[in-house]
Design a protein around this motif. Structure first.
Motif, PDB file in Angstrom:
ATOM      1  N   ILE A 149       3.854   7.433   6.993  1.00 28.88           N
ATOM      2  CA  ILE A 149       5.304   7.636   6.947  1.00 28.88           C
ATOM      3  C   ILE A 149       5.897   6.923   5.741  1.00 28.88           C
ATOM      4  O   ILE A 149       6.709   7.489   4.991  1.00 28.88           O
ATOM      5  CB  ILE A 149       5.956   7.128   8.248  1.00 28.88           C
ATOM      6  N   ALA A 150       5.490   5.665   5.537  1.00 30.62           N
ATOM      7  CA  ALA A 150       6.040   4.883   4.429  1.00 30.62           C
ATOM      8  C   ALA A 150       5.696   5.518   3.080  1.00 30.62           C
ATOM      9  O   ALA A 150       6.533   5.560   2.171  1.00 30.62           O
ATOM     10  CB  ALA A 150       5.524   3.447   4.501  1.00 30.62           C
TER      11      ALA A 150
ATOM     12  N   GLY B 114       7.431   8.900  -1.602  1.00 25.65           N
ATOM     13  CA  GLY B 114       7.382  10.131  -2.368  1.00 25.65           C
ATOM     14  C   GLY B 114       8.722  10.846  -2.397  1.00 25.65           C
ATOM     15  O   GLY B 114       9.163  11.338  -3.443  1.00 25.65           O
ATOM     16  N   LEU B 115       9.400  10.897  -1.251  1.00 27.44           N
ATOM     17  CA  LEU B 115      10.715  11.540  -1.178  1.00 27.44           C
ATOM     18  C   LEU B 115      11.749  10.758  -1.979  1.00 27.44           C
ATOM     19  O   LEU B 115      12.651  11.347  -2.591  1.00 27.44           O
ATOM     20  CB  LEU B 115      11.160  11.661   0.284  1.00 27.44           C
ATOM     21  N   ALA B 116      11.600   9.439  -1.993  1.00 32.09           N
ATOM     22  CA  ALA B 116      12.546   8.600  -2.737  1.00 32.09           C
ATOM     23  C   ALA B 116      12.499   8.905  -4.223  1.00 32.09           C
ATOM     24  O   ALA B 116      13.504   8.789  -4.933  1.00 32.09           O
ATOM     25  CB  ALA B 116      12.242   7.124  -2.493  1.00 32.09           C
ATOM     26  N   ALA B 117      11.327   9.332  -4.708  1.00 38.09           N
ATOM     27  CA  ALA B 117      11.199   9.671  -6.124  1.00 38.09           C
ATOM     28  C   ALA B 117      12.074  10.862  -6.496  1.00 38.09           C
ATOM     29  O   ALA B 117      12.404  11.062  -7.663  1.00 38.09           O
ATOM     30  CB  ALA B 117       9.737   9.966  -6.453  1.00 38.09           C
ATOM     31  N   TYR B 118      12.454  11.660  -5.478  1.00 43.72           N
ATOM     32  CA  TYR B 118      13.325  12.812  -5.716  1.00 43.72           C
ATOM     33  C   TYR B 118      14.788  12.518  -5.351  1.00 43.72           C
ATOM     34  O   TYR B 118      15.622  13.415  -5.383  1.00 43.72           O
ATOM     35  CB  TYR B 118      12.835  14.010  -4.906  1.00 43.72           C
TER      36      TYR B 118
ATOM     37  N   ARG C 267       0.800  -1.225   0.000  1.00 42.97           N
ATOM     38  CA  ARG C 267       0.000   0.000   0.000  1.00 42.97           C
ATOM     39  C   ARG C 267       0.832   1.274   0.000  1.00 42.97           C
ATOM     40  O   ARG C 267       0.365   2.325  -0.410  1.00 42.97           O
ATOM     41  CB  ARG C 267      -0.954  -0.002   1.196  1.00 42.97           C
ATOM     42  N   SER C 268       2.066   1.178   0.447  1.00 41.97           N
ATOM     43  CA  SER C 268       2.914   2.374   0.499  1.00 41.97           C
ATOM     44  C   SER C 268       3.769   2.537  -0.740  1.00 41.97           C
ATOM     45  O   SER C 268       4.165   3.649  -1.093  1.00 41.97           O
ATOM     46  CB  SER C 268       3.822   2.330   1.731  1.00 41.97           C
ATOM     47  N   GLY C 269       4.095   1.422  -1.390  1.00 42.83           N
ATOM     48  CA  GLY C 269       4.935   1.489  -2.575  1.00 42.83           C
ATOM     49  C   GLY C 269       6.423   1.454  -2.303  1.00 42.83           C
ATOM     50  O   GLY C 269       7.228   1.634  -3.215  1.00 42.83           O
ATOM     51  N   ILE C 270       6.812   1.219  -1.051  1.00 44.62           N
ATOM     52  CA  ILE C 270       8.234   1.114  -0.739  1.00 44.62           C
ATOM     53  C   ILE C 270       8.689  -0.331  -0.895  1.00 44.62           C
ATOM     54  O   ILE C 270       7.871  -1.265  -0.894  1.00 44.62           O
ATOM     55  CB  ILE C 270       8.556   1.595   0.694  1.00 44.62           C
ATOM     56  N   ALA C 271       9.986  -0.525  -1.038  1.00 36.06           N
ATOM     57  CA  ALA C 271      10.535  -1.867  -1.151  1.00 36.06           C
ATOM     58  C   ALA C 271      10.708  -2.474   0.242  1.00 36.06           C
ATOM     59  O   ALA C 271      10.823  -1.754   1.237  1.00 36.06           O
ATOM     60  CB  ALA C 271      11.887  -1.819  -1.864  1.00 36.06           C
ATOM     61  N   GLU C 272      10.728  -3.785   0.298  1.00 36.76           N
ATOM     62  CA  GLU C 272      10.945  -4.483   1.563  1.00 36.76           C
ATOM     63  C   GLU C 272      12.263  -4.058   2.196  1.00 36.76           C
ATOM     64  O   GLU C 272      12.352  -3.838   3.414  1.00 36.76           O
ATOM     65  CB  GLU C 272      10.925  -5.993   1.325  1.00 36.76           C
ATOM     66  N   SER C 273      13.295  -3.908   1.387  1.00 35.33           N
ATOM     67  CA  SER C 273      14.604  -3.495   1.908  1.00 35.33           C
ATOM     68  C   SER C 273      14.542  -2.091   2.505  1.00 35.33           C
ATOM     69  O   SER C 273      15.222  -1.787   3.500  1.00 35.33           O
ATOM     70  CB  SER C 273      15.661  -3.543   0.798  1.00 35.33           C
ATOM     71  N   THR C 274      13.717  -1.224   1.917  1.00 35.71           N
ATOM     72  CA  THR C 274      13.557   0.133   2.453  1.00 35.71           C
ATOM     73  C   THR C 274      12.872   0.087   3.804  1.00 35.71           C
ATOM     74  O   THR C 274      13.257   0.815   4.731  1.00 35.71           O
ATOM     75  CB  THR C 274      12.732   0.994   1.481  1.00 35.71           C
ATOM     76  N   LEU C 275      11.863  -0.774   3.945  1.00 33.63           N
ATOM     77  CA  LEU C 275      11.175  -0.908   5.222  1.00 33.63           C
ATOM     78  C   LEU C 275      12.145  -1.395   6.295  1.00 33.63           C
ATOM     79  O   LEU C 275      12.123  -0.903   7.433  1.00 33.63           O
ATOM     80  CB  LEU C 275       9.994  -1.868   5.084  1.00 33.63           C
ATOM     81  N   VAL C 276      12.995  -2.328   5.939  1.00 29.31           N
ATOM     82  CA  VAL C 276      13.992  -2.829   6.891  1.00 29.31           C
ATOM     83  C   VAL C 276      14.875  -1.686   7.369  1.00 29.31           C
ATOM     84  O   VAL C 276      15.171  -1.542   8.564  1.00 29.31           O
ATOM     85  CB  VAL C 276      14.852  -3.939   6.244  1.00 29.31           C
TER      86      VAL C 276
ATOM     87  N   LEU D  58      15.881  11.069  -2.358  1.00 31.42           N
ATOM     88  CA  LEU D  58      16.210  10.962  -0.940  1.00 31.42           C
ATOM     89  C   LEU D  58      16.176   9.496  -0.515  1.00 31.42           C
ATOM     90  O   LEU D  58      15.265   8.753  -0.877  1.00 31.42           O
ATOM     91  CB  LEU D  58      15.237  11.770  -0.079  1.00 31.42           C
ATOM     92  N   GLU D  59      17.155   9.106   0.267  1.00 30.05           N
ATOM     93  CA  GLU D  59      17.263   7.736   0.755  1.00 30.05           C
ATOM     94  C   GLU D  59      16.922   7.684   2.240  1.00 30.05           C
ATOM     95  O   GLU D  59      16.955   8.721   2.929  1.00 30.05           O
ATOM     96  CB  GLU D  59      18.689   7.220   0.518  1.00 30.05           C
ATOM     97  N   PRO D  60      16.609   6.493   2.751  1.00 33.86           N
ATOM     98  CA  PRO D  60      16.262   6.381   4.166  1.00 33.86           C
ATOM     99  C   PRO D  60      17.299   6.991   5.108  1.00 33.86           C
ATOM    100  O   PRO D  60      16.943   7.580   6.133  1.00 33.86           O
ATOM    101  CB  PRO D  60      16.143   4.863   4.370  1.00 33.86           C
ATOM    102  N   ARG D  61      18.568   6.894   4.765  1.00 29.69           N
ATOM    103  CA  ARG D  61      19.607   7.432   5.651  1.00 29.69           C
ATOM    104  C   ARG D  61      19.490   8.952   5.792  1.00 29.69           C
ATOM    105  O   ARG D  61      19.970   9.523   6.780  1.00 29.69           O
ATOM    106  CB  ARG D  61      20.996   7.064   5.126  1.00 29.69           C
ATOM    107  N   HIS D  62      18.860   9.597   4.823  1.00 29.24           N
ATOM    108  CA  HIS D  62      18.684  11.040   4.902  1.00 29.24           C
ATOM    109  C   HIS D  62      17.590  11.424   5.899  1.00 29.24           C
ATOM    110  O   HIS D  62      17.432  12.618   6.208  1.00 29.24           O
ATOM    111  CB  HIS D  62      18.306  11.613   3.531  1.00 29.24           C
ATOM    112  N   LEU D  63      16.830  10.462   6.365  1.00 28.87           N
ATOM    113  CA  LEU D  63      15.657  10.753   7.186  1.00 28.87           C
ATOM    114  C   LEU D  63      15.938  10.693   8.682  1.00 28.87           C
ATOM    115  O   LEU D  63      15.032  10.923   9.483  1.00 28.87           O
ATOM    116  CB  LEU D  63      14.530   9.764   6.847  1.00 28.87           C
ATOM    117  N   ARG D  64      17.175  10.381   9.051  1.00 25.76           N
ATOM    118  CA  ARG D  64      17.496  10.269  10.472  1.00 25.76           C
ATOM    119  C   ARG D  64      17.206  11.594  11.195  1.00 25.76           C
ATOM    120  O   ARG D  64      16.753  11.612  12.340  1.00 25.76           O
ATOM    121  CB  ARG D  64      18.956   9.870  10.653  1.00 25.76           C
TER     122      ARG D  64
END
Length: 233
Positions: free
Chosen positions: A154-155, A160-164, A122-131, A166-172
């Motif tokens: 959040i997911a 949406g941010l990933a489309a631009y 439902r969020s469109g993120i990858a399993e690895s991104t959720l991890v 941004l990676e998960p590490r940027h969200l800390r």
């Protein structure tokens, strides 16, 4: 109208409104429906108009109840000059409006339960991104293996941010900033939340909603101001 009939009217434009929300606004003195001899609330069209005004001010302008109350007082002072009443429509015994679809009963974000597979789908993120989001503490499962509506929000934002780029590490930094706000706002809300009175708990929940909305406004404005030089404005 009964409170159920009013709810059916308001949900056309405000699908998230609930009966508890209407009771809270009454407790805050923003609307004063009459009572039958048996104690049941009976709303007039003027009451509905006031509720529409309050809900629109909260949704569209993020105004706190104190400011809305002041605006209502000004509105009441000039009540005779051109106030428009909502169009009269037939309402069924269950609060339904004939010929108009009734919105689904909204589910609080904390009450929604999604499995891991559903959240990813439902969020469109990858399993690895959720991890990675869980490792950073950006998404939390509660209870383990289940996710609520906020985790889905959040997911989806992360997707949406990933489309631009941004990676998960940027969200800390988002997580750190949110934790700071939680600590600050908790001090403001805790005195109300600790009370056993349901009205006090409702005020605590409404306070959290208002604080979150104001925080979003402040954050968005600061980001816009900070990027003006980049945009050459």
């Amino acid at each position: 109208m009964s409170i159920g009939e009013v709810l059916a009217q308001l949900r056309v434009d405000f699908p998230d409104v609930t009966i508890s929300k209407l009771r809270f606004l009454e407790a805050e003195g923003l609307v004063e429906p009459q009572r039958t001899a048996a104690g049941y609330r009976k709303y007039s069209w003027d009451d509905v108009s006031r509720l529409q005004f309050v809900l629109a001010a909260q949704r569209d302008q993020y105004l706190p109840l104190r400011v809305i109350r002041e605006q209502l007082a000004e509105r009441d002072a000039g009540a005779s000059s051109g106030r428009q009443r909502p169009a009269l429509v037939a309402v069924g015994p269950g609060g339904e409006v004939p010929g108009r679809a009734v919105p689904e009963q909204p589910v609080e974000s904390s009450e929604l339960r999604l499995g891991r597979v559903d959240l990813v789908a439902r969020s469109g993120i990858a399993e690895s991104t959720l991890v990675e989001l869980e490792r950073l503490g950006v998404v939390v499962s509660d209870p383990p293996g289940w996710y609520d509506g906020d985790a889905l929000i959040i997911a989806r934002a992360v997707a949406g941010l990933a489309a631009y780029g941004l990676e998960p590490r940027h969200l800390r930094g988002y997580r750190t900033a949110a934790d700071r706000e939680v600590g600050l706002f908790a001090q403001l809300v805790a005195p109300l939340a600790r009370q056993s009175d349901p009205a006090a708990k409702a005020r605590a929940a409404e306070t959290v909603r208002e604080l979150a909305a104001l925080s979003q406004q402040l954050h968005a404005a600061l980001v816009r101001v900070g990027l003006r030089s980049t945009l050459g404005r």
